[in-house]
Write a protein that holds these residues in place. Structure first.
Motif: not given
Length: 105
Positions: A16-34
C-alpha cells in the motif's frame, strides 16, 4: 487498484505504501467479494494458500484436505498476501516481479 489482504499484514502495508492509488480490502473483516476467490484460484492454484502461516499450522489435517475455496472462505488469513487486482489483472505476493509489473518502487 485493490489490495486484498489484512490490515495487520506488514507485507500488505508495504504494498500500500508503494501503491498510493491502491485501497486495502481487509478480507478478514469483510470476507471475499463474490467471484474473487474463483478467479484467484484459477490464476494461482494452490499457491493462493499460504502453507507457511500460523493459521495453516494450527489447522488439523482433516481441515487441510478441504477444497481450497471452502478453506479460504472459512479462514481468510490463509490467503497468501497481498492479492492485488490491477484493473482486472491479478497479482499474488509482493515479489520483485509483482512490484515491477505494477511500477512500484
Amino acid at each position: 487498484m485493490i489490495v486484498y489482504g489484512l490490515s495487520t499484514c506488514d507485507t500488505c502495508r508495504k504494498a500500500l505504501k508503494s501503491l498510493p492509488d491502491a485501497t486495502l480490502f481487509d478480507v478478514r473483516d469483510r470476507g471475499f467479494p463474490k467471484g474473487l476467490l474463483t478467479r484467484a484460484l484459477a490464476a494461482f492454484g494452490s499457491a493462493l494458500i499460504n502453507t507457511r502461516s500460523t493459521t495453516w499450522r494450527s489447522l488439523p489435517e482433516s481441515e487441510r484436505t478441504r477444497p481450497a475455496l471452502e478453506l479460504l472462505n472459512d479462514h481468510p488469513a490463509l490467503m497468501k498476501r497481498p492479492l492485488i487486482d490491477d484493473d482486472g489483472t491479478l497479482h499474488l505476493g509482493w515479489t520483485p516481479e509483482v512490484r515491477q509489473a505494477l511500477g512500484a518502487a
